[in-house]
Enzyme design. Structure first.
Site, mmCIF file in Angstrom:
data_model
loop_
_atom_site.group_PDB
_atom_site.id
_atom_site.type_symbol
_atom_site.label_atom_id
_atom_site.label_comp_id
_atom_site.label_asym_id
_atom_site.label_seq_id
_atom_site.Cartn_x
_atom_site.Cartn_y
_atom_site.Cartn_z
ATOM 1 N N HIS A 227 0.825 -1.201 0.000
ATOM 2 C CA HIS A 227 0.000 0.000 0.000
ATOM 3 C C HIS A 227 0.859 1.250 0.000
ATOM 4 O O HIS A 227 0.771 2.084 -0.890
ATOM 5 C CB HIS A 227 -0.940 0.014 1.218
ATOM 6 C CG HIS A 227 -1.878 1.179 1.218
ATOM 7 N ND1 HIS A 227 -1.525 2.425 1.691
ATOM 8 C CD2 HIS A 227 -3.160 1.296 0.789
ATOM 9 C CE1 HIS A 227 -2.545 3.259 1.557
ATOM 10 N NE2 HIS A 227 -3.545 2.606 1.019
ATOM 11 N N GLU A 258 0.779 3.986 -2.876
ATOM 12 C CA GLU A 258 0.631 5.344 -2.386
ATOM 13 C C GLU A 258 1.937 6.063 -2.075
ATOM 14 O O GLU A 258 1.914 7.245 -1.747
ATOM 15 C CB GLU A 258 -0.234 5.334 -1.108
ATOM 16 C CG GLU A 258 -1.630 4.754 -1.300
ATOM 17 C CD GLU A 258 -2.527 5.627 -2.155
ATOM 18 O OE1 GLU A 258 -2.159 6.784 -2.392
ATOM 19 O OE2 GLU A 258 -3.582 5.147 -2.592
#
Length: 344
Positions: A227, A258
């Protein structure tokens, strides 16, 4: 002993993103304090974790997929717990099959390893909880609801095992919530996240290499997508890359959705090698929205599309880390350490 537990929980919150955790027994039960509104700020400590606005978009995107039969998954929210509970805490996912195979797989492993404990589930994402309830009619406890259920059922010994990937913001928030309930149980202990010690990193690296060895033919780049977070804890991804390199897994690459390493970073590294095929797999406990959309989706900005545009054959593998037996064993080991801490 109440003071010892409370101070330990406070110190855990201040110790930094990679501090371990644990707790010691407390004494007389008392009513828990009222919990403030839950925060939806999420980072990569839970692989599929995402900010509230992203989670809302994820719920919409998820409707494009057949996520499986929710009735096959056990929400583990029954009463009749007994005096000893092992609460498995996860961010959650609305992808039903993945939830059953990953989070459910971890919970099943905990149940098999600790028959004296009743294993229960708590999710930290209200958006996931509400979406599953609205769409499938399945109720999953929030962490606060799970802790309240434990109090109402007369649980005396509570062990909490998070399925977080790392010790970051959400893990700290969990410790704060547990602290509010610390006087409601005679004993409380909390297990560590998946990637805590050097041994954890080595075990996870070996697990993902073993699970993907069929693809490692020298012409295939095997890329894992995490992530990512802007917090300092994002360093776990670079650390995992180093561990893989040190063990000779030269065709393995770690990136994030991200943060860094980014898709562009991973693509550049792959292009420096002599590869014709790319395998994509999530470095996340579940294979939820990020895996299905950001990694394996058909949108122009997905990892799959980017590697295809660069001329590679792309093989997405929609399998969360929680499906792997060796990962489940690692969570069991962390829960065992938390249980052992009660006896010290």
């Amino acid at each position: 002993m109440k003071t010892k537990l409370t101070m330990l929980l406070i110190l855990t919150l201040l110790a930094g993103l990679f501090a371990g955790c644990g707790s010691s027994p407390t004494s007389e039960p008392a009513a828990p304090q009222e919990e403030p509104a839950a925060s939806q700020e999420e980072t990569a400590e839970v692989p599929e974790a995402e900010p509230a606005e992203e989670a809302e978009e994820a719920a919409e995107d998820e409707e494009n997929y057949n996520t499986g039969d929710a009735s096959l998954d056990d929400p583990r929210n029954a009463d009749g717990i007994g005096e000893k509970e092992l609460l498995a805490v996860s961010f959650g996912t609305s992808f039903n099959d993945s939830r059953r195979l990953t989070i459910g797989g971890i919970e099943g492993a905990l149940e098999a390893a600790f028959p004296d404990y009743s294993v229960r589930r708590g999710f930290t994402s209200d958006i996931i909880i509400n979406h599953v309830k609205s769409r499938d009619g399945v109720s999953i406890d929030s962490v606060d609801e799970a802790l309240s259920r434990a109090v109402d059922n007369g649980v005396k010994t509570l062990v909490v095992q998070p399925t977080h990937l790392m010790n970051g913001i959400e893990y700290d928030e969990l410790m704060g919530l547990i602290a509010k309930y610390s006087d409601a149980f005679e004993q409380v202990s909390v297990g560590e996240p998946l990637l805590t010690s050097d041994e954890d990193f080595q075990a996870v690296a070996e697990a993902i290499v073993t699970a993907t060895k069929e693809y490692d033919d020298g012409k295939t780049a095997i890329c894992f997508m995490g992530h990512g977070t802007e917090a300092e804890s994002n360093g776990v991804y670079a650390r995992m890359q180093t561990v893989l390199s040190d063990m000779g897994a030269e065709h393995y690459y770690i990136g994030t959705v991200e943060a860094t390493p980014s898709l562009e970073d991973v693509l550049k590294m792959v292009q420096e090698g002599d590869y014709s095929r790319v395998v994509l797999e999530p470095l996340m406990v579940v294979a939820g929205d990020h895996a299905n959309n950001d990694m394996a989706g058909d949108e122009e900005d997905s990892w799959k599309s980017a590697f295809q545009a660069a001329g590679y054959e792309v093989v997405p593998v929609l399998r969360g880390l929680g499906e792997l037996e060796e990962i489940q064993k690692l969570y069991v080991a962390h829960a065992q350490a938390a249980i052992d801490a009660l006896e010290k």
